[in-house]
Structure formats: structure tokens, C-alpha cells
Design an enzyme around this catalytic site. Sequence first.
Site, short mmCIF file in Angstrom:
data_model
loop_
_atom_site.label_atom_id
_atom_site.label_comp_id
_atom_site.label_asym_id
_atom_site.label_seq_id
_atom_site.Cartn_x
_atom_site.Cartn_y
_atom_site.Cartn_z
N ASP A 1 -20.11 -3.74 23.81
CA ASP A 1 -21.10 -2.81 23.27
C ASP A 1 -22.19 -2.56 24.32
OD1 ASP A 1 -22.36 -1.30 21.28
OD2 ASP A 1 -23.49 -3.01 20.50
N HIS A 2 -22.52 -1.33 24.58
CA HIS A 2 -23.56 -0.97 25.56
C HIS A 2 -23.40 -1.70 26.89
CE1 HIS A 2 -25.91 1.57 22.96
NE2 HIS A 2 -25.69 0.71 22.00
N GLU B 1 -21.76 7.15 26.39
CA GLU B 1 -22.92 7.55 25.60
C GLU B 1 -23.70 8.66 26.29
OE1 GLU B 1 -25.41 4.43 24.02
OE2 GLU B 1 -27.23 5.58 24.41
N HIS C 1 -31.38 1.87 16.87
CA HIS C 1 -30.95 0.52 16.52
C HIS C 1 -32.03 -0.16 15.69
CE1 HIS C 1 -28.51 1.04 20.34
NE2 HIS C 1 -27.61 0.83 19.41
N HIS D 1 -24.18 4.98 16.43
CA HIS D 1 -24.83 3.67 16.61
C HIS D 1 -25.96 3.54 15.59
CE1 HIS D 1 -23.26 2.11 20.56
NE2 HIS D 1 -22.63 3.27 20.45
N GLY E 1 -26.14 1.87 12.72
CA GLY E 1 -25.67 2.12 11.35
C GLY E 1 -26.55 1.50 10.27
N ASN F 1 -21.41 1.75 14.09
CA ASN F 1 -21.79 0.40 14.53
C ASN F 1 -22.85 -0.20 13.61
OD1 ASN F 1 -20.30 1.27 16.70
ND2 ASN F 1 -21.89 0.92 18.23
N VAL F 2 -22.59 -1.44 13.21
CA VAL F 2 -23.53 -2.14 12.34
C VAL F 2 -23.79 -3.52 12.90
CG1 VAL F 2 -23.90 -3.07 10.02
CG2 VAL F 2 -22.67 -0.92 10.29
N ASN F 3 -25.04 -3.86 13.07
CA ASN F 3 -25.40 -5.21 13.49
C ASN F 3 -26.55 -5.77 12.66
OD1 ASN F 3 -25.50 -7.60 15.10
ND2 ASN F 3 -27.28 -6.74 16.13
P1 13P Z 1 -27.91 -1.65 14.10
O1 13P Z 1 -28.36 -2.99 14.62
O2 13P Z 1 -29.03 -0.74 13.84
O3 13P Z 1 -26.99 -1.82 12.92
O4 13P Z 1 -27.07 -0.98 15.27
C1 13P Z 1 -25.93 -1.60 15.78
C2 13P Z 1 -25.41 -0.87 16.98
O5 13P Z 1 -25.51 0.32 17.10
C3 13P Z 1 -24.75 -1.67 18.02
O6 13P Z 1 -24.39 -0.88 19.11
#
Ligand code: 13P
Length: 287
Positions: free
Chosen positions: A84-85, A135, A177, A207, A209, A229-231
Site C-alpha cells: 500500500d502506498h 495514484e 485517510h 482510498h 474507505g 481500502n479500509v484501515n
Molecule cells: P482509511 O484508514 O481511511 O480506512 O484508509 C485506508 C487506506 O486508504 C489505505 O491505503
Amino acid sequence: MLVSAKEMLDKAREGKYAVGQFNINNLEWTKAILLTAQECNSPVILGVSEGAGKYMTGFKTVAAMVKAMDESLGITVPVALHLDHGSYDGCYKCIKAGFTSIMFDGSHFPIEENIAKTTELVNVAHNLGLSIEAEVGSIGGEEDGVIGKGECADPDECKMIADLGVDFLAAGIGNIHGKYPENWEGLSFETLAAVNEKVGDMPLVLHGGTGIPDDMIKKAISLGVAKINVNTECQLVFQEATREYIEAGKDQQGKGFDPRKLLAPGFEAIKAKVKEKMELFGSVDKA
Ligand code: 13P
């Protein structure tokens, strides 16, 4: 078996649903996400940030853990292990470590340099059967307490980068994010529609999410978003479940918390969150 993310995202784009990318930080998160994907019969992407990679002692350890876990748990749904990134160096490290997908985030380079580096990485990744995300338009977020507004990508730049042969494209559409500020204006569907029009069938990536209302997620999917994407949302439920467990004081008669029991409520909370997202994104039973 770990696979590239290309086929699952082409299918998602065509079938008008999205595959979730859930970021992993440790063994428990990885296991929770893999088991939920299997239970939901859903394809899944495990995202690894450079920071999480370092925390887990490097991308080699991460790839070995994920491969072994995928096998030992008998996972049969398609799973992609994705950087990721990624920085330019990070991409090469993941390619060497056995990742099946990479993201090159060249959005902070001038467009010419982003193009040169992306072109090179597309060739290397494709020669080895990996998928690659690029991106355009930086995705904002919190930095030192200041929440940056997400940039909106230039649709012509998106077309330029898409034409380099990347497999899926993250275009900034006002998404950021972490948590969205109170006065967030929402996603720019105007930008998304313009990008979608320019890039044809290319699966688009959303991104940030966390905290995007369900109706906006659905609209984004209808306009070509095939990966979300969810974190942060997983972090929040993990934190809450762990805090409740500690506050309930269920320690082991003076021996301190059993680490396995301590992390169990967070593990279950992540499973529930991932299931909720797979249902919302429409990827259940799409494996
Ligand atoms: P969030 O942490 O806002 O869910 O974003 C996750 C993300 O985009 C990882 O690349």
C-alpha cells in the site's frame, strides 16, 4: 494460493461490485481477514503499508507469514498480498519478497517523473505476474494534527498514467485517510465520472474507505470503483474491543493478561467489520 489482484478487480469492475483492501498489522489482523474472506466466499486484498511492513520485521516476514497462513487455514478464495502506498524502493523490496501486487505512489513526484518510474515498475511487475496500482492526485489525511483536504485528480493525468499499463488506478476525488472532518464536502462524483470516462474499463480505487457514507460508496462503485481500502475502521473497532476487555479486568489471577485472550475480542471485532464491508461492497460469494 496468493494471486495478483488483476483478475479479481477486472471481474469486480465488470460485475459492479468492489473488492475490499484491508490493511494488516500483525498475525491477528491477517488471520481475521483471511477467515472472514473465506466465510464470505469473497476475494480479498491484504494491504501492507511500508510502516506495517517495518513493524512486522520486513516484507519478507510478511510474505512468509501470509503464504503459510493462507495454506494452513485452507483458504481457497483469491487473496492478493499488496503493498500500500509504496515508494520506489519499497516496490522492489516487495517484488523480491514475494508480494503478488504493488502500489507505486508517485503522486508527489512531478508528472514526468511519476510516468518514468511507473513505466519501469509496470514492466518489472508484469514480467513477474504481479499487478500494479498507481495514484494520481494525492489522497489527503491527517498529518501532525492537520487534516489535509483530499485533492481531486486531473482526468487527463489519470488517462496518461492508465495508458502506461497499470492494472488499477487510485484517483483522488476528495477522499482522505482516517476520519473525515465535520465540514467534509463529500466525494467529488463529478471528478470520478470524468476520470471513469477517460480511462475506459480500468478498475478505479477508492482510498480512505473509513467514514464514507454507504450511499456514496455505492455510487462510487456504480462509477467504476472496484477496490476500496479500509484501515482506520478496523483500528477503531480493534481498539474499542481491546479497551473493553482490559477495563473488564479479566486478568489471569495476578499473572497479567494472557496475550491470546487479550487480543481475542479485537480479532472478533475485525472479523465483524470486514464482513460488514464485504456485504456493503457486494463482494460476498464472488470468489
Ligand atoms: P482509511 O484508514 O481511511 O480506512 O484508509 C485506508 C487506506 O486508504 C489505505 O491505503
